[in-house]
Write a protein that holds these residues in place. Structure first.
Motif, PDB file in Angstrom:
ATOM      1  N   ASP A  93       4.927  -7.573   7.322  1.00 13.72           N
ATOM      2  CA  ASP A  93       5.565  -6.288   7.641  1.00 13.72           C
ATOM      3  C   ASP A  93       6.502  -5.849   6.517  1.00 13.72           C
ATOM      4  O   ASP A  93       6.516  -4.675   6.130  1.00 13.72           O
ATOM      5  CB  ASP A  93       6.345  -6.380   8.955  1.00 13.72           C
ATOM      6  N   ALA A  94       7.283  -6.787   5.994  1.00 14.72           N
ATOM      7  CA  ALA A  94       8.204  -6.461   4.901  1.00 14.72           C
ATOM      8  C   ALA A  94       7.431  -6.046   3.654  1.00 14.72           C
ATOM      9  O   ALA A  94       7.826  -5.103   2.953  1.00 14.72           O
ATOM     10  CB  ALA A  94       9.101  -7.654   4.588  1.00 14.72           C
ATOM     11  N   GLU A 100       5.720  -1.774   0.016  1.00 11.74           N
ATOM     12  CA  GLU A 100       4.590  -1.098  -0.615  1.00 11.74           C
ATOM     13  C   GLU A 100       4.627   0.400  -0.316  1.00 11.74           C
ATOM     14  O   GLU A 100       4.376   1.229  -1.205  1.00 11.74           O
ATOM     15  CB  GLU A 100       3.283  -1.706  -0.121  1.00 11.74           C
ATOM     16  N   ALA A 101       4.973   0.769   0.904  1.00 10.29           N
ATOM     17  CA  ALA A 101       5.071   2.184   1.271  1.00 10.29           C
ATOM     18  C   ALA A 101       6.204   2.863   0.494  1.00 10.29           C
ATOM     19  O   ALA A 101       6.052   4.003   0.036  1.00 10.29           O
ATOM     20  CB  ALA A 101       5.297   2.325   2.772  1.00 10.29           C
ATOM     21  N   LYS A 102       7.338   2.169   0.326  1.00 12.04           N
ATOM     22  CA  LYS A 102       8.442   2.734  -0.447  1.00 12.04           C
ATOM     23  C   LYS A 102       8.019   2.968  -1.896  1.00 12.04           C
ATOM     24  O   LYS A 102       8.293   4.026  -2.468  1.00 12.04           O
ATOM     25  CB  LYS A 102       9.656   1.797  -0.422  1.00 12.04           C
ATOM     26  N   ILE A 103       7.354   1.991  -2.477  1.00  9.24           N
ATOM     27  CA  ILE A 103       6.929   2.103  -3.872  1.00  9.24           C
ATOM     28  C   ILE A 103       5.886   3.210  -4.022  1.00  9.24           C
ATOM     29  O   ILE A 103       5.923   3.980  -4.990  1.00  9.24           O
ATOM     30  CB  ILE A 103       6.397   0.750  -4.385  1.00  9.24           C
ATOM     31  N   ASP A 104       4.970   3.314  -3.074  1.00 19.44           N
ATOM     32  CA  ASP A 104       3.983   4.396  -3.118  1.00 19.44           C
ATOM     33  C   ASP A 104       4.661   5.756  -3.039  1.00 19.44           C
ATOM     34  O   ASP A 104       4.262   6.703  -3.718  1.00 19.44           O
ATOM     35  CB  ASP A 104       2.958   4.249  -1.988  1.00 19.44           C
ATOM     36  N   GLY A 105       5.694   5.875  -2.210  1.00 17.22           N
ATOM     37  CA  GLY A 105       6.437   7.125  -2.101  1.00 17.22           C
ATOM     38  C   GLY A 105       7.155   7.471  -3.395  1.00 17.22           C
ATOM     39  O   GLY A 105       7.135   8.628  -3.848  1.00 17.22           O
ATOM     40  N   ILE A 106       7.767   6.489  -4.019  1.00 17.62           N
ATOM     41  CA  ILE A 106       8.458   6.715  -5.294  1.00 17.62           C
ATOM     42  C   ILE A 106       7.445   7.114  -6.363  1.00 17.62           C
ATOM     43  O   ILE A 106       7.684   8.037  -7.150  1.00 17.62           O
ATOM     44  CB  ILE A 106       9.250   5.455  -5.713  1.00 17.62           C
TER      45      ILE A 106
END
Length: 75
Positions: A47-48, A53-59
Motif C-alpha cells: 500500500d505504501a 508511486e501515485a505521488k511520483i506519477d502526479g509530480i
C-alpha cells in the motif's frame, strides 16, 4: 564452498523443523499467526509503495505539463 553447504543445510533443517512444528496443533496455530503478521506487513508495504508511486506519477505529470506549457515560449 563450506559455508554454502552449511547455508543449504540450515535451510533444509529449517524446513524440517517447520514441518514438525506444523504437525502440533499449537505449532500450527503459531505458524498461522506468524503467516498472518507477515501478510499484514507485506500488505502495508504494498500500500505504501502504491501511494508513493501515485505521488511520483502526479509530480511527473505536473512537470510534463509545465514543460509542455513552457516549450512554446522557447521559440
Amino acid at each position: 564452498m563450506k559455508s554454502v553447504l552449511w547455508f543449504v543445510l540450515g535451510i533444509a533443517g529449517g524446513f524440517v523443523l517447520a514441518h514438525l512444528v506444523d504437525k502440533d496443533p499449537r505449532g500450527h496455530e503459531l505458524l498461522a499467526e506468524v503467516d498472518a503478521r507477515i501478510s499484514e506487513f507485506t500488505d502495508r508495504i504494498g500500500d505504501a509503495y502504491r501511494e508513493q508511486e501515485a505521488k511520483i506519477d502526479g509530480i511527473a505529470a505536473d512537470v510534463a505539463g509545465v514543460t509542455a506549457d513552457a516549450a512554446p515560449l522557447a521559440d
